[in-house]
Design an enzyme around this catalytic site. Sequence first.
Site, PDB file in Angstrom:
ATOM      1  CB  SER A   1      -0.925   0.014   1.220  1.00 39.29           C
ATOM      2  OG  SER A   1      -0.174  -0.032   2.424  1.00 39.29           O
TER       3      SER A   1
ATOM      4  CE1 TYR B   1      -6.135  -3.002   9.384  1.00 35.31           C
ATOM      5  CE2 TYR B   1      -5.188  -5.184   9.047  1.00 35.31           C
ATOM      6  CZ  TYR B   1      -5.388  -3.884   8.624  1.00 35.31           C
ATOM      7  OH  TYR B   1      -4.847  -3.458   7.440  1.00 35.31           O
TER       8      TYR B   1
ATOM      9  CB  THR C   1     -41.348  25.057  -6.795  1.00 35.90           C
ATOM     10  OG1 THR C   1     -42.567  25.452  -7.445  1.00 35.90           O
ATOM     11  CG2 THR C   1     -41.085  25.980  -5.609  1.00 35.90           C
ATOM     12  CG  HIS C   2     -42.492  21.276  -9.132  1.00 37.61           C
ATOM     13  ND1 HIS C   2     -42.473  19.961  -8.733  1.00 37.61           N
ATOM     14  CD2 HIS C   2     -43.236  21.942  -8.197  1.00 37.61           C
ATOM     15  CE1 HIS C   2     -43.177  19.821  -7.616  1.00 37.61           C
ATOM     16  NE2 HIS C   2     -43.643  21.015  -7.268  1.00 37.61           N
TER      17      HIS C   2
ATOM     18  CD  GLU D   1     -21.214  21.153 -18.949  1.00 42.91           C
ATOM     19  OE1 GLU D   1     -20.509  20.288 -19.502  1.00 42.91           O
ATOM     20  OE2 GLU D   1     -21.783  22.066 -19.566  1.00 42.91           O
TER      21      GLU D   1
ATOM     22  CG  ASN E   1     -19.181  24.191 -24.030  1.00 45.33           C
ATOM     23  OD1 ASN E   1     -20.269  24.554 -24.466  1.00 45.33           O
ATOM     24  ND2 ASN E   1     -18.297  23.552 -24.772  1.00 45.33           N
TER      25      ASN E   1
ATOM     26  CB  SER F   1     -17.423  23.918 -29.216  1.00 43.71           C
ATOM     27  OG  SER F   1     -17.594  22.914 -30.201  1.00 43.71           O
TER      28      SER F   1
ATOM     29  CG  ASN G   1      -3.655  -4.858  13.397  1.00 45.97           C
ATOM     30  OD1 ASN G   1      -3.106  -4.872  12.295  1.00 45.97           O
ATOM     31  ND2 ASN G   1      -4.125  -5.961  13.971  1.00 45.97           N
TER      32      ASN G   1
ATOM     33  CE  LYS H   1     -22.302  24.955 -26.967  1.00 48.44           C
ATOM     34  NZ  LYS H   1     -21.978  23.524 -27.110  1.00 48.44           N
TER      35      LYS H   1
ATOM     36  CD  GLN I   1      -3.116  -2.616   1.953  1.00 48.84           C
ATOM     37  OE1 GLN I   1      -2.343  -2.966   2.835  1.00 48.84           O
ATOM     38  NE2 GLN I   1      -3.005  -3.057   0.713  1.00 48.84           N
TER      39      GLN I   1
ATOM     40  CE  LYS J   1      -4.049   3.031   5.311  1.00 47.11           C
ATOM     41  NZ  LYS J   1      -4.918   1.835   5.424  1.00 47.11           N
TER      42      LYS J   1
END
Length: 467
Positions: free
Chosen positions: A33, A328, A166-167, A301, A296, A288, A121, A294, A333, A336
């Site tokens: 690791s 343990y 809303t919606h 995003e 973007n 683009s 451990n 464009k 392991q 992480k």
Amino acid sequence: MSEHLQKKAKTVSLWGGRFTGKVDPLMEKFNASISFDKRMAQADVVGSQAYAKALCRSGIITEHERDALVNGLQQVGEEWKNGTFEISPRDEDIHTANERRLTEIIGSDIGGKLHTGRSRNDQVATDIRIWLRDEARILLNILKELIKCFVDRATKEIDVLMPGYTHLQRAQPIRWSHWLLSYAFYFKADYERLEQLISRCNQLPLGSGALAGNPFTVDREFIAQELGFEGVVPNSLYGVGDRDFIAEFLFWSSLTMCHLSRWAEDLIIYSTAEFNFVVLADAYSTGSSLMPQKKNSDSLELIRGKSGRVFGDMTGFLMTLKGLPSTYNKDLQEDKEPLFDAYDTLHGVLQIATGVLATLTIKKENMLKALSPDMLATDLAEYLVRKGVPFRETHNIAGRAVRLAEERGCGMNELKLEDFQNLHHLFTEDVYDIFKYEKSVENRNAIGGTSRKTVEGQITLLENWLA
């Protein structure tokens, strides 16, 4: 130190005495690791220094040996800091690497005493708590900068009105600042959750041994004080097996990314030509390869997209945890990489979000143009409520007024007084006063509302919290 001892220190595993056969090279790679847990190098160094001091207090090592261990570990830490630490092919993890290098520096006679009563451990459980506690505090600072940016913009742009949705349908007029502050409060809650998480994480497991505890009566409260822990994990089985604080951090990361993603989605929508409420700075946009016109919103995003990545870190780790027997297991392991990935993602995203928000241009004229008289239908119903008509009845009357305006192809404010009076006799000439967006906004003056006074109250609350 002799060349023979240096060579021996580099080739002997911490657990090799039990085994006579060679480990499959593929298994060595599979088991290792060090490629990712090396980022806990400093946590491992300071944890080991504190443990050396505790061994001395217990009479297991002399003061001379303690000083040699502490100073040797300091040199190991410096090598990590300045980039000169050389990882050996046999360093399977950060603990192996640091102890191997320590033994090269001060010799095995003293270096070999450091691990007395300690297991990897409880060592790894301690290192990862130190690392997360300290790094999470960095996230708190970055998150607070983002919240401050929301508050600063809300203060400066408090007079800008926009549609509230809303919606994803236009609902009622609100202040742009009110929308900004809604996310400031989301992130304030995230900040407070992370503070609480740090406190729960900041408990010392070192001294738990492999699982059954430490046989040398080390003073665990002394170690906790040395390392800045708030307390000691009271059960050794729990101490080595607990990773709830990582699961909790991954949940925190997922929830915070959820809030960032929703904020990003709002701005992505608001930046489209159909809305044209905001314009992202060039620094946070891309073009683009085919369409020259464009611009973007790739920063937003990517924030939205990376939320899925962090959610995956959380769900994957929970699947690792759910089937483990107590104490343990090597499966841990796998804690992480999702932890580090989620942390790195949040660390970057929060700073990008702050940059996007700080440089954003708003088009207040377009926001104002997007308001329409039908958004004041609730105000029309409330007009009659103030004259004693039950809200359920006024709601129906306001709905009929909306339908009548639609049938005539005009705004509700363009209906004639007799049209309103045909709907209810209590309508009088002052009904046209409700068709003022600023007045509608100012009517929402209870705590938490979108009136100027209540928005200023929200700003004051956040400013006091930030101070």
